[in-house]
Design a protein around this motif. Structure first.
Motif, PDB file in Angstrom:
ATOM      1  N   THR A   1       0.862  -1.178   0.000  1.00 37.65           N
ATOM      2  CA  THR A   1       0.000   0.000   0.000  1.00 37.65           C
ATOM      3  C   THR A   1       0.899   1.228   0.000  1.00 37.65           C
ATOM      4  OG1 THR A   1      -1.888  -1.007   1.145  1.00 37.65           O
ATOM      5  CG2 THR A   1      -1.656   1.374   1.328  1.00 37.65           C
ATOM      6  N   LEU A   2       0.567   2.209  -0.830  1.00 36.23           N
ATOM      7  CA  LEU A   2       1.226   3.503  -0.769  1.00 36.23           C
ATOM      8  C   LEU A   2       0.285   4.500  -0.109  1.00 36.23           C
ATOM      9  CD1 LEU A   2       3.175   4.212  -4.098  1.00 36.23           C
ATOM     10  CD2 LEU A   2       3.903   2.969  -2.057  1.00 36.23           C
ATOM     11  N   LEU A   3       0.813   5.226   0.852  1.00 35.52           N
ATOM     12  CA  LEU A   3       0.081   6.311   1.489  1.00 35.52           C
ATOM     13  C   LEU A   3       0.831   7.596   1.176  1.00 35.52           C
ATOM     14  CD1 LEU A   3      -2.257   7.157   3.370  1.00 35.52           C
ATOM     15  CD2 LEU A   3      -0.672   6.886   5.286  1.00 35.52           C
ATOM     16  N   VAL A   4       0.156   8.493   0.462  1.00 29.58           N
ATOM     17  CA  VAL A   4       0.770   9.753   0.041  1.00 29.58           C
ATOM     18  C   VAL A   4       0.228  10.855   0.935  1.00 29.58           C
ATOM     19  CG1 VAL A   4       1.217  11.284  -1.907  1.00 29.58           C
ATOM     20  CG2 VAL A   4       0.786   8.845  -2.325  1.00 29.58           C
ATOM     21  N   ARG A   5       1.131  11.631   1.535  1.00 29.13           N
ATOM     22  CA  ARG A   5       0.737  12.702   2.441  1.00 29.13           C
ATOM     23  C   ARG A   5       1.323  14.031   1.956  1.00 29.13           C
ATOM     24  NH1 ARG A   5       2.581   9.198   6.954  1.00 29.13           N
ATOM     25  NH2 ARG A   5       0.796   8.250   8.005  1.00 29.13           N
ATOM     26  N   GLY A   6       0.511  15.081   2.043  1.00 24.56           N
ATOM     27  CA  GLY A   6       0.971  16.424   1.711  1.00 24.56           C
ATOM     28  C   GLY A   6       0.254  17.445   2.553  1.00 24.56           C
ATOM     29  N   ALA A   7       0.551  18.706   2.314  1.00 29.82           N
ATOM     30  CA  ALA A   7      -0.047  19.772   3.115  1.00 29.82           C
ATOM     31  C   ALA A   7      -1.552  19.836   2.958  1.00 29.82           C
ATOM     32  CB  ALA A   7       0.577  21.117   2.725  1.00 29.82           C
ATOM     33  N   THR A   8      -2.076  19.355   1.827  1.00 32.74           N
ATOM     34  CA  THR A   8      -3.515  19.452   1.571  1.00 32.74           C
ATOM     35  C   THR A   8      -4.282  18.173   1.899  1.00 32.74           C
ATOM     36  OG1 THR A   8      -3.194  18.808  -0.752  1.00 32.74           O
ATOM     37  CG2 THR A   8      -3.144  21.167  -0.235  1.00 32.74           C
ATOM     38  N   GLY A   9      -3.597  17.140   2.407  1.00 32.76           N
ATOM     39  CA  GLY A   9      -4.333  15.923   2.762  1.00 32.76           C
ATOM     40  C   GLY A   9      -3.523  14.674   2.490  1.00 32.76           C
ATOM     41  N   ARG A  10      -4.219  13.580   2.259  1.00 30.48           N
ATOM     42  CA  ARG A  10      -3.568  12.294   2.031  1.00 30.48           C
ATOM     43  C   ARG A  10      -4.360  11.496   1.005  1.00 30.48           C
ATOM     44  NH1 ARG A  10      -5.636   9.919   7.811  1.00 30.48           N
ATOM     45  NH2 ARG A  10      -7.645   9.100   7.075  1.00 30.48           N
ATOM     46  N   ARG A  11      -3.688  10.556   0.379  1.00 32.57           N
ATOM     47  CA  ARG A  11      -4.330   9.620  -0.544  1.00 32.57           C
ATOM     48  C   ARG A  11      -3.689   8.253  -0.352  1.00 32.57           C
ATOM     49  NH1 ARG A  11      -5.684  12.674  -6.302  1.00 32.57           N
ATOM     50  NH2 ARG A  11      -6.628  14.537  -5.373  1.00 32.57           N
ATOM     51  N   ALA A  12      -4.527   7.236  -0.260  1.00 31.13           N
ATOM     52  CA  ALA A  12      -4.039   5.870  -0.118  1.00 31.13           C
ATOM     53  C   ALA A  12      -4.284   5.117  -1.420  1.00 31.13           C
ATOM     54  CB  ALA A  12      -4.751   5.164   1.028  1.00 31.13           C
ATOM     55  N   VAL A  13      -3.269   4.370  -1.848  1.00 27.83           N
ATOM     56  CA  VAL A  13      -3.392   3.536  -3.045  1.00 27.83           C
ATOM     57  C   VAL A  13      -2.995   2.126  -2.633  1.00 27.83           C
ATOM     58  CG1 VAL A  13      -2.856   3.281  -5.484  1.00 27.83           C
ATOM     59  CG2 VAL A  13      -2.687   5.539  -4.417  1.00 27.83           C
ATOM     60  N   PRO A  14      -3.967   1.284  -2.293  1.00 26.79           N
ATOM     61  CA  PRO A  14      -3.643  -0.048  -1.784  1.00 26.79           C
ATOM     62  C   PRO A  14      -3.625  -1.114  -2.880  1.00 26.79           C
ATOM     63  CG  PRO A  14      -5.968   0.383  -1.452  1.00 26.79           C
ATOM     64  CD  PRO A  14      -5.399   1.598  -2.153  1.00 26.79           C
ATOM     65  N   GLY A  15      -2.894  -2.180  -2.605  1.00 35.12           N
ATOM     66  CA  GLY A  15      -2.972  -3.361  -3.456  1.00 35.12           C
ATOM     67  C   GLY A  15      -2.194  -3.240  -4.751  1.00 35.12           C
ATOM     68  N   TRP A  16      -2.709  -3.916  -5.766  1.00 32.39           N
ATOM     69  CA  TRP A  16      -2.054  -4.005  -7.090  1.00 32.39           C
ATOM     70  C   TRP A  16      -2.747  -3.014  -8.017  1.00 32.39           C
ATOM     71  CZ3 TRP A  16       1.816  -5.782  -9.972  1.00 32.39           C
ATOM     72  CH2 TRP A  16       1.613  -6.054 -11.323  1.00 32.39           C
ATOM     73  N   ARG A  17      -2.066  -1.937  -8.395  1.00 37.29           N
ATOM     74  CA  ARG A  17      -2.670  -0.866  -9.185  1.00 37.29           C
ATOM     75  C   ARG A  17      -1.756  -0.462 -10.340  1.00 37.29           C
ATOM     76  NH1 ARG A  17      -7.145   1.336  -6.357  1.00 37.29           N
ATOM     77  NH2 ARG A  17      -7.667  -0.214  -4.749  1.00 37.29           N
ATOM     78  N   PRO A  18      -2.314   0.164 -11.363  1.00 33.06           N
ATOM     79  CA  PRO A  18      -1.488   0.619 -12.478  1.00 33.06           C
ATOM     80  C   PRO A  18      -0.669   1.845 -12.101  1.00 33.06           C
ATOM     81  CG  PRO A  18      -3.777   1.239 -12.828  1.00 33.06           C
ATOM     82  CD  PRO A  18      -3.758   0.357 -11.614  1.00 33.06           C
ATOM     83  N   TYR A  19       0.386   2.047 -12.838  1.00 29.35           N
ATOM     84  CA  TYR A  19       1.305   3.162 -12.604  1.00 29.35           C
ATOM     85  C   TYR A  19       0.570   4.492 -12.569  1.00 29.35           C
ATOM     86  CZ  TYR A  19       5.036   6.516 -13.762  1.00 29.35           C
ATOM     87  OH  TYR A  19       5.887   7.596 -13.771  1.00 29.35           O
ATOM     88  N   GLU A  20      -0.365   4.692 -13.494  1.00 24.91           N
ATOM     89  CA  GLU A  20      -1.046   5.977 -13.600  1.00 24.91           C
ATOM     90  C   GLU A  20      -1.826   6.331 -12.342  1.00 24.91           C
ATOM     91  OE1 GLU A  20       0.160   4.446 -17.377  1.00 24.91           O
ATOM     92  OE2 GLU A  20      -1.125   3.532 -15.832  1.00 24.91           O
ATOM     93  N   GLU A  21      -2.320   5.336 -11.638  1.00 27.69           N
ATOM     94  CA  GLU A  21      -3.075   5.599 -10.419  1.00 27.69           C
ATOM     95  C   GLU A  21      -2.163   6.138  -9.309  1.00 27.69           C
ATOM     96  OE1 GLU A  21      -6.444   3.396  -7.635  1.00 27.69           O
ATOM     97  OE2 GLU A  21      -5.919   2.587  -9.620  1.00 27.69           O
ATOM     98  N   TYR A  22      -0.952   5.612  -9.238  1.00 28.81           N
ATOM     99  CA  TYR A  22       0.008   6.124  -8.260  1.00 28.81           C
ATOM    100  C   TYR A  22       0.429   7.554  -8.608  1.00 28.81           C
ATOM    101  CZ  TYR A  22       0.419   1.239  -6.771  1.00 28.81           C
ATOM    102  OH  TYR A  22       0.164  -0.029  -6.308  1.00 28.81           O
ATOM    103  N   VAL A  23       0.683   7.789  -9.884  1.00 29.76           N
ATOM    104  CA  VAL A  23       1.070   9.137 -10.315  1.00 29.76           C
ATOM    105  C   VAL A  23      -0.020  10.129  -9.960  1.00 29.76           C
ATOM    106  CG1 VAL A  23       1.514  10.600 -12.331  1.00 29.76           C
ATOM    107  CG2 VAL A  23       2.628   8.367 -12.139  1.00 29.76           C
ATOM    108  N   SER A  24      -1.271   9.758 -10.200  1.00 26.00           N
ATOM    109  CA  SER A  24      -2.392  10.650  -9.912  1.00 26.00           C
ATOM    110  C   SER A  24      -2.445  10.996  -8.426  1.00 26.00           C
ATOM    111  CB  SER A  24      -3.705  10.006 -10.352  1.00 26.00           C
ATOM    112  OG  SER A  24      -4.805  10.823 -10.024  1.00 26.00           O
ATOM    113  N   ALA A  25      -2.175  10.013  -7.572  1.00 26.55           N
ATOM    114  CA  ALA A  25      -2.207  10.256  -6.127  1.00 26.55           C
ATOM    115  C   ALA A  25      -1.116  11.226  -5.712  1.00 26.55           C
ATOM    116  CB  ALA A  25      -2.069   8.942  -5.374  1.00 26.55           C
ATOM    117  N   VAL A  26       0.074  11.076  -6.270  1.00 25.98           N
ATOM    118  CA  VAL A  26       1.187  11.955  -5.907  1.00 25.98           C
ATOM    119  C   VAL A  26       0.945  13.375  -6.423  1.00 25.98           C
ATOM    120  CG1 VAL A  26       3.652  12.388  -6.202  1.00 25.98           C
ATOM    121  CG2 VAL A  26       2.844  10.056  -5.799  1.00 25.98           C
TER     122      VAL A  26
END
Length: 303
Positions: free
Chosen positions: A206-231
């Motif tokens: 699971t990737l948990l992305v945190r920033g000044a405006t909030g957080r986004r979790a991307v769990p499990g097996w996902r495509p590259y584009e979904e991780y990029v979108s979260a970051v």
């Protein structure tokens, strides 16, 4: 101007385990993602301990190993990652590999990345999980730039033990967003797993992305584009860099490449360098840089 890692505005936490088959299968995407945002985000690994000390021992180890080998085979059918031709056993514990991986971080990010990769390859290429202190140290021996004596001392230290215990605890405080996952067609959507004590931990990876405006979790097996979108969603000024490299450069940088990584990390031109060393697995080859081949356990260990 290079911004110190501690001052970068977005943090990516990778909840993982060196011996997890889904985490192993995610390596092509995560290698690409780390390269795309290198110098733009803080990347931190939290070791979740997939195989814990309090797990009940199998009543029939041979049957458990056969079942787990089929389980890994099913996962690699989705991820196309290598798997061992023969798995000797199910890992007894994730603690030794996690302690070694955490200790390696003191020797720099590149050394830590390569040490973790060797620990993953211990089970998914060699079929001999690095589940003891001795086997974990042996698995990473020969990693360029690694001081093995320092690593062994650090991995046995109270400081590193406390850091992995903190990872273990953090992994068992999943954010609400991953307690249930809906509308995802992935074979591994990544809803948090229930633990024996009735709590939950993050599914791996699971990737948990945190920033000044909030957080986004991307769990499990996902495509590259979904991780990029979260970051990018938490740092609109962030732009993923091009990551494709010529074959020879990619192999020199990463030391070992799987077939999915060939597709993800190279530029698509004829890619196998003439001096690359091919190691056969149960699900496609692993390509080794010749310098890596000289010290890699797949080629140096006794039959």
């Amino acid at each position: 101007m290079t911004i110190p890692a501690g001052q970068l505005p977005v943090e990516v936490v990778e909840f993982t385990d060196p011996l997890c088959p889904w985490a192993w299968g995610s390596e092509p995407v995560f290698r690409r993602l780390r390269a795309a945002f290198a110098g733009q985000v803080r990347w931190r690994r939290a070791y979740c301990i997939l195989f814990d000390h309090d797990d009940d021992p199998a009543p029939d180890p041979a049957a458990e190993t056969a079942w787990y080998a089929r389980y890994v085979e099913d996962i690699t059918a989705h991820t196309h990652a290598p798997r061992a031709v023969r798995l000797s056993r199910v890992a007894a514990s994730s603690w030794p590999a996690s302690l070694v991986a955490k200790a390696a971080e003191a020797q720099g990010a590149e050394v830590a990345d390569r040490a973790l990769r060797r620990l993953r390859e211990s089970v998914f290429v060699l079929g001999e999980p690095a589940d003891t202190a001795e086997s974990a140290i042996s698995a990473v021996s020969g990693v360029p730039g690694l001081d093995v004596d320092r690593l062994a001392a650090d991995a046995a230290s109270d400081e590193v033990l406390e850091r992995v215990r903190a990872d273990h605890a953090e992994a068992r405080r999943p954010v609400d967003e991953v307690l249930s996952v809906h509308g995802c067609e992935s074979p591994h959507p990544g809803a948090a797993k229930e633990t024996p004590d009735g709590q939950h931990r993050y599914a791996l990876p699971t990737l948990l992305v945190r920033g000044a405006t909030g957080r986004r979790a991307v769990p499990g097996w996902r495509p590259y584009e979904e991780y990029v979108s979260a970051v990018v969603g938490l740092g609109q000024e962030l732009v993923p860099a091009r990551t494709e490299l010529p074959a020879k450069e990619a192999l020199a940088r990463y030391r070992t490449l799987t077939e999915p990584e060939r597709a993800s990390l190279t530029d698509g031109r004829p890619w196998v360098p003439g001096d690359a060393v091919r190691v056969e697995t149960g699900n496609g080859p692993l390509w080794l840089h010749p310098d890596e081949a000289a010290v890699h356990p797949a080629l140096t260990r006794s039959p």
